[in-house]
Write a protein that holds these residues in place. Sequence first.
Motif, PDB file in Angstrom:
ATOM      1  N   UNK A   3       0.851  -1.183   0.000  1.00 15.66           N
ATOM      2  CA  UNK A   3       0.000   0.000   0.000  1.00 15.66           C
ATOM      3  C   UNK A   3       0.892   1.239   0.000  1.00 15.66           C
ATOM      4  N   UNK A   4       0.520   2.225  -0.832  1.00 12.22           N
ATOM      5  CA  UNK A   4       1.302   3.455  -0.957  1.00 12.22           C
ATOM      6  C   UNK A   4       0.433   4.661  -0.654  1.00 12.22           C
ATOM      7  N   UNK A   5       0.955   5.572   0.172  1.00 14.93           N
ATOM      8  CA  UNK A   5       0.390   6.906   0.344  1.00 14.93           C
ATOM      9  C   UNK A   5       1.422   7.881  -0.200  1.00 14.93           C
ATOM     10  N   UNK A   6       1.059   8.645  -1.219  1.00  9.89           N
ATOM     11  CA  UNK A   6       1.990   9.552  -1.880  1.00  9.89           C
ATOM     12  C   UNK A   6       1.563  10.993  -1.622  1.00  9.89           C
ATOM     13  N   UNK A   7       2.500  11.826  -1.133  1.00  8.73           N
ATOM     14  CA  UNK A   7       2.204  13.214  -0.768  1.00  8.73           C
ATOM     15  C   UNK A   7       2.962  14.157  -1.703  1.00  8.73           C
ATOM     16  N   UNK A   8       2.210  15.134  -2.302  1.00  8.00           N
ATOM     17  CA  UNK A   8       2.804  16.111  -3.204  1.00  8.00           C
ATOM     18  C   UNK A   8       2.348  17.512  -2.812  1.00  8.00           C
ATOM     19  N   UNK A   9       3.153  18.543  -3.130  1.00  8.95           N
ATOM     20  CA  UNK A   9       2.736  19.921  -2.864  1.00  8.95           C
ATOM     21  C   UNK A   9       1.486  20.270  -3.671  1.00  8.95           C
ATOM     22  N   UNK A  10       0.580  21.048  -3.076  1.00 11.85           N
ATOM     23  CA  UNK A  10      -0.676  21.395  -3.725  1.00 11.85           C
ATOM     24  C   UNK A  10      -0.470  22.552  -4.702  1.00 11.85           C
ATOM     25  N   UNK A  11       0.256  22.265  -5.757  1.00 12.39           N
ATOM     26  CA  UNK A  11       0.495  23.232  -6.830  1.00 12.39           C
ATOM     27  C   UNK A  11       0.190  22.529  -8.139  1.00 12.39           C
ATOM     28  N   UNK A  12      -0.696  23.132  -8.963  1.00 10.39           N
ATOM     29  CA  UNK A  12      -1.134  22.467 -10.194  1.00 10.39           C
ATOM     30  C   UNK A  12       0.044  22.086 -11.074  1.00 10.39           C
ATOM     31  N   UNK A  13       1.027  22.975 -11.191  1.00  5.74           N
ATOM     32  CA  UNK A  13       2.190  22.710 -12.029  1.00  5.74           C
ATOM     33  C   UNK A  13       2.996  21.543 -11.480  1.00  5.74           C
ATOM     34  N   UNK A  14       3.264  21.553 -10.167  1.00  2.00           N
ATOM     35  CA  UNK A  14       4.046  20.478  -9.549  1.00  2.00           C
ATOM     36  C   UNK A  14       3.307  19.150  -9.601  1.00  2.00           C
ATOM     37  N   UNK A  15       1.996  19.197  -9.353  1.00  2.00           N
ATOM     38  CA  UNK A  15       1.212  17.964  -9.350  1.00  2.00           C
ATOM     39  C   UNK A  15       1.263  17.284 -10.718  1.00  2.00           C
ATOM     40  N   UNK A  16       1.041  18.059 -11.779  1.00  2.00           N
ATOM     41  CA  UNK A  16       1.043  17.476 -13.121  1.00  2.00           C
ATOM     42  C   UNK A  16       2.408  16.902 -13.478  1.00  2.00           C
ATOM     43  N   UNK A  17       3.456  17.632 -13.151  1.00  2.00           N
ATOM     44  CA  UNK A  17       4.804  17.158 -13.475  1.00  2.00           C
ATOM     45  C   UNK A  17       5.136  15.888 -12.713  1.00  2.00           C
ATOM     46  N   UNK A  18       4.802  15.859 -11.421  1.00  2.00           N
ATOM     47  CA  UNK A  18       5.139  14.693 -10.595  1.00  2.00           C
ATOM     48  C   UNK A  18       4.274  13.484 -10.935  1.00  2.00           C
TER      49      UNK A  18
END
Length: 601
Positions: A3-18
């Motif tokens: 099971x994976x929980x993945x955390x990313x910064x809430x920025x549209x640009x960063x989210x799409x890239x990541x």
Amino acid sequence: MKKLLLFLPNSEKDIKANLAILGELGMVHIAPFQLPKDGSIDKVDSRVKQLKKAIQILDQYKSKESDPIVNTDRIDKLTKDENSLLEKILSTEKEYQNLLQEKERLNENLDWFKDWGTIALDDFKLLQQKGVFIRLYLANDKDLKAISEQDQFSIVGKLNELHQIVFVAENEDQKLNLTEVKLPEYGKNEVVDLINQNEAILKQCQNLLTALSLLQGILVKALALESKSLDLKKVEFSGQKLDEQIVYWKGYMPEESVENLIRLAEENSWGYVIQDPNEDETDEVPTLFKTAKWAEKIKPVMNFMGLVPGYKELDVSKIFMIFFTFFTGILVGDAGYGLVFLLITFLVHRKKKFASSIEFQLMYTLSAAIMIWGILTGTYFGSEAIAEISILNQLRIEKLASFGGDSIFIQKLMFVIGALHLSIGHLQMAWKYNNSIKALGQLGWVAIVWGLYGVVNNLVLGLESQPITPYLFALGISMVALFSHTGSNFFKGMLSSLGNLPLSIINGFSDIISYIRLYAVGLSTVLMATSFNNMAIGDGVTTVVSGISAVIVLILGHGLNMVLAGMAVLVHGVRLNMLEYAGHASVEFSGREYKPFKLKK
């Protein structure tokens, strides 16, 4: 699975890239927290549907040749504007379909004149101006008698067993209580001109679409990009916000992919938690089985039936493949039919330029199984005469023969196959519990299954009971009662096992009997084939007409029989694996298919 929980910064640009990087890894099955909803998703989804529709339209024109009158400069401009190209294809296709409808309407208009004769519509209008109203009707014999007292009508012909009637009305409101025939919209000469114009515009549309089919690659490339964008957006909006600063996703991935995920996470500063799924999440964890390559051929059947074992259930693909192949051979059981299936598969495969596909591999395997069982039983298009040919006769096993074989032996063999099939399910469960006393309970069920096999032989086939049968039941019941349940309360578990045993044994008895359907359906296939042969050539072929009739009966009869045999495979061949065997292997097919979030690089 992990099971994976993945955390990313809430920025549209960063989210799409990541997420694009995660998609290129192609190993994480995303479990959305909510259905992805956003206006941008609908917009991209609509675009994808339009592109798919346009590509399908052009597929119809790829092999055609267009007239040189198509404006090439106009086409060249479209190559530089993807949106204009898409719009042009869809609008031209819409115009083409509208023209086809108009053509059909005009042809109906023209048919009216064939039915009623060449009538000048202007004459009708002129008569109306002078107070004479002509009405046309269709009437059957009964309706005709009802208006026989009228003197203002004439019968001018007959159309499809109905009388064509011309009625001269004295005023606009005077009508007969019959089916009135409306006057056509256009006159005959006018409708002929309109049809010619319609044909010319249809031809222009066809030529344009044929020319545009050369630009299909532009749309294919655009579809790939838009599909990637759609997949990305669906994942993007399925995450969960955390304090407006962080967005996180839940997913599952194979254990061997964890190392790559950690490497990417550290390279891109992702936050992550990787752990084993807990018991409460079992129903949500996707199922990924890595089976032998030869067993993967059963996937088209399982996918067609929507069969996905649960995360903690057994991988049944190997047993499913082996017995489904065997069952197919028995259910169809005609070497001639197997050869036909093999040739059809080969011809279709050749048309597909022998593309590698497990669907074709499966069909080759099933066709071979049908041929082998047909050879062993001496069945060739249901013809006993062919079966008696010297070379073929030597390949036949007499007890299995469709003509003159031992029916009791064959039915007993079906029960052996059933008992073996069910036993394998329990043995697989015993292997699964190899570190638990539950394995002994499953071995007890194997003993019960073979005890039931002896009972079935006695009650159904009238064979003498074997002395070992009571001992098999005694041993099996004891092992099931003692070892099927584990827990602190031994006696409570034993009583529970004993309480469930009677119904389970009855079910096991009916499960073994179910395998008689292999014999029954296989026999019915042979009998139908024989019946069609007798219908076609039973009285001999003495004339050209009787010869042609015989060929038609043979083709249609055996064609129908092959279709029914194919349906029997889907019904009975799948059922014995999906219900009888799977029930004894405790497989409920309640799983979710492993579908990783995957984007092309």
